[in-house]
Design an enzyme around this catalytic site. Structure first.
Site, short mmCIF file in Angstrom:
data_model
loop_
_atom_site.label_atom_id
_atom_site.label_comp_id
_atom_site.label_asym_id
_atom_site.label_seq_id
_atom_site.Cartn_x
_atom_site.Cartn_y
_atom_site.Cartn_z
N HIS A 121 21.71 77.23 23.78
CA HIS A 121 20.39 76.39 23.99
C HIS A 121 20.11 75.59 22.92
O HIS A 121 19.51 75.93 22.12
CB HIS A 121 19.45 77.83 24.05
CG HIS A 121 19.33 78.71 24.96
ND1 HIS A 121 19.60 79.97 25.12
CD2 HIS A 121 18.88 78.47 26.38
CE1 HIS A 121 19.50 80.44 26.50
NE2 HIS A 121 18.93 79.53 27.38
N ASN A 122 20.63 74.50 23.20
CA ASN A 122 20.65 73.34 22.25
C ASN A 122 20.50 72.14 23.16
O ASN A 122 20.36 71.91 24.30
CB ASN A 122 22.03 73.46 21.52
CG ASN A 122 23.33 73.39 22.15
OD1 ASN A 122 23.37 72.58 23.11
ND2 ASN A 122 24.24 74.00 21.99
N ASP A 162 13.70 73.93 27.17
CA ASP A 162 14.08 74.72 26.12
C ASP A 162 13.59 74.52 24.69
O ASP A 162 14.62 74.79 23.81
CB ASP A 162 15.63 75.32 26.21
CG ASP A 162 15.72 76.10 27.33
OD1 ASP A 162 14.81 77.16 27.66
OD2 ASP A 162 16.89 76.48 28.17
N ASP A 271 18.43 74.59 35.66
CA ASP A 271 18.49 75.25 34.45
C ASP A 271 19.78 76.34 34.82
O ASP A 271 20.23 76.63 33.44
CB ASP A 271 17.25 75.65 34.14
CG ASP A 271 17.03 76.70 32.93
OD1 ASP A 271 17.87 76.15 32.07
OD2 ASP A 271 16.28 77.67 32.98
N GLN A 322 29.20 87.06 33.86
CA GLN A 322 28.86 86.03 35.01
C GLN A 322 28.82 86.49 36.33
O GLN A 322 28.21 86.01 37.25
CB GLN A 322 30.07 84.87 34.53
CG GLN A 322 29.86 84.22 33.15
CD GLN A 322 28.63 83.33 33.02
OE1 GLN A 322 28.42 82.62 34.03
NE2 GLN A 322 27.76 83.65 32.35
#
Length: 398
Positions: A121-122, A162, A271, A322
């Site tokens: 989350h960058n 985010d 997303d 996954q």
């Protein structure tokens, strides 16, 4: 003389970093090459888009777009460069009479407020989601109906969805009594924080300050509605509504409410679209998000908290996480998106999703088989050692 607000304190390290970043954008590249910056605004649009990065932006609508490569080519400034390019490509700067210096400053602030230490989350993830959102906005049904305001909000929401993510999930914030959980009453905690942070930067940069107050506030509310839609805990609600609309065939994109709903769905798809990318990119994103999950689990274990199931590296693998994510979250949403937008892009995404899921299954099966063989060999070896020890000294096997 105007008094300083009581809340104002010393200049923060973050603000110093922003200032230096912004000055670098305006002056550094031309200064280094010995070119006088006599007209700073004249090269804002293209000065950073040189060489391979500029060539990549010419294919920004390609689903195989490699954001990791683009981030390296832009020296870690993928979100700023990509979003500025898209605003310019759509003509949004002129349409909304945006000051280019304010816009660049706003984008720098967004990029700086993403935490680079987060594996997933960058700002690179935000840039990747923004690129995916652009691909969806280019789809015929959306391209023919979305207004300039829809485009502006769609791109803004993707870039900020985010913002200032702490690298842990909502349940973690709640069980650790984090102030954000209390502030937003344990409801869409992260998404509310992302939204309010984005509004804060919009106001700090004064990007939309020239617009009428009512229009500005309305845009902030719509931005919030888009970002809040990315709350994964509300996934089934949006999916059920989307499926109902498709079953009834009652979506009318000349209706503002329906267009906004499709923007919400498009952002949700963008997303979580990593499993729909080509394997090389999808695998890398999967490894990064799992690394972030496992880091949270390590913190929980260290502080004797209940470890979130999919964050437990001792009982989980990238493959299992996954496969579950694809099966129960990604696939149901993209099946409905493909019903809504039955295009080559949708077919490509579903094809990658199927191949990637199979790839993770095959990798898991090979790993399990290898582990099973190793365990069997260890048991056989241990049995031989045990039998050898049981023989009397000097005796021979018959």
């Amino acid at each position: 003389m105007v008094a300083r607000p009581q809340s104002a304190g010393p200049v923060s390290a973050r603000n110093v970093r922003r200032l230096l970043s912004f000055q670098r954008y305006l002056h550094s590249s031309r200064f280094i090459r010995g070119i006088p910056a006599s007209n700073p605004l004249g090269y804002l649009l293209d000065d950073d888009y040189t060489g391979q990065a500029k060539l990549m932006l010419e294919k920004v609508g390609n689903w195989n777009f490699d954001m990791f490569l683009f981030d390296r080519l832009t020296n870690g400034n993928s979100l700023v460069n990509l979003t500025f390019h898209l605003f310019n490509s759509y003509g949004l700067i002129e349409l909304f009479q945006l000051d280019m210096v304010k816009l660049r400053r706003f984008l720098v602030m967004i990029q700086e407020d993403y935490r680079s230490q987060n594996p997933y989350h960058n700002a690179v993830h935000a840039a990747d989601v923004t690129q995916a959102m652009y691909c969806y906005l280019q789809e015929p049904k959306l391209a023919e109906t979305m207004t300039s305001c829809d485009l502006l909000l769609g791109l803004l929401a993707a870039a900020t969805h985010d913002l200032d993510h702490p690298g842990v999930n909502q349940p973690f914030l709640i069980k650790t009594n984090h102030y954000l959980a209390a502030l937003y009453k344990n409801s869409s905690v992260l998404e509310n924080h992302h939204w309010k942070s984005a509004v804060g930067l919009l106001r700090e940069s004064a990007l939309l300050s020239h617009l009428p107050t009512e229009d500005r506030l309305n845009m902030e509310e719509r931005l919030g509605s888009l970002i809040l839609a990315t709350d994964i805990s509300r996934q089934n609600n949006y999916l059920s509504e989307f499926r109902a609309h498709l079953d009834k065939r009652d979506l009318c994109l000349t209706n503002g409410g329906h267009r906004h709903f499709i923007l919400q769905i498009a952002l949700k798809c963008a997303d979580i679209c990593n499993p729909c990318r080509p394997w090389k990119l999808s695998k890398l994103w999967s490894e990064k998000v799992t690394e972030e999950f496992f880091h949270q689990g390590d913190i929980e274990r260290k502080h004797h908290l209940e470890v979130t199931p999919f964050c437990d590296r001792q009982s989980n693998s990238v493959a299992n996480i996954q496969i579950g994510f694809m099966t129960y979250v990604v696939e149901p949403l993209f099946v409905e998106w493909s019903r809504f937008s039955d295009t080559r892009l949708s077919q490509t995404m579903m094809g990658h999703l199927s191949l990637n899921k199979q790839g993770w299954k095959e990798g898991r099966d090979k790993q399990e088989a290898s582990t099973s063989r190793a365990s069997e060999e260890q048991r056989t070896s241990a049995a031989k050692d045990s039998n050898s020890k049981e023989l009397p000294q000097g005796s021979k096997r018959s």
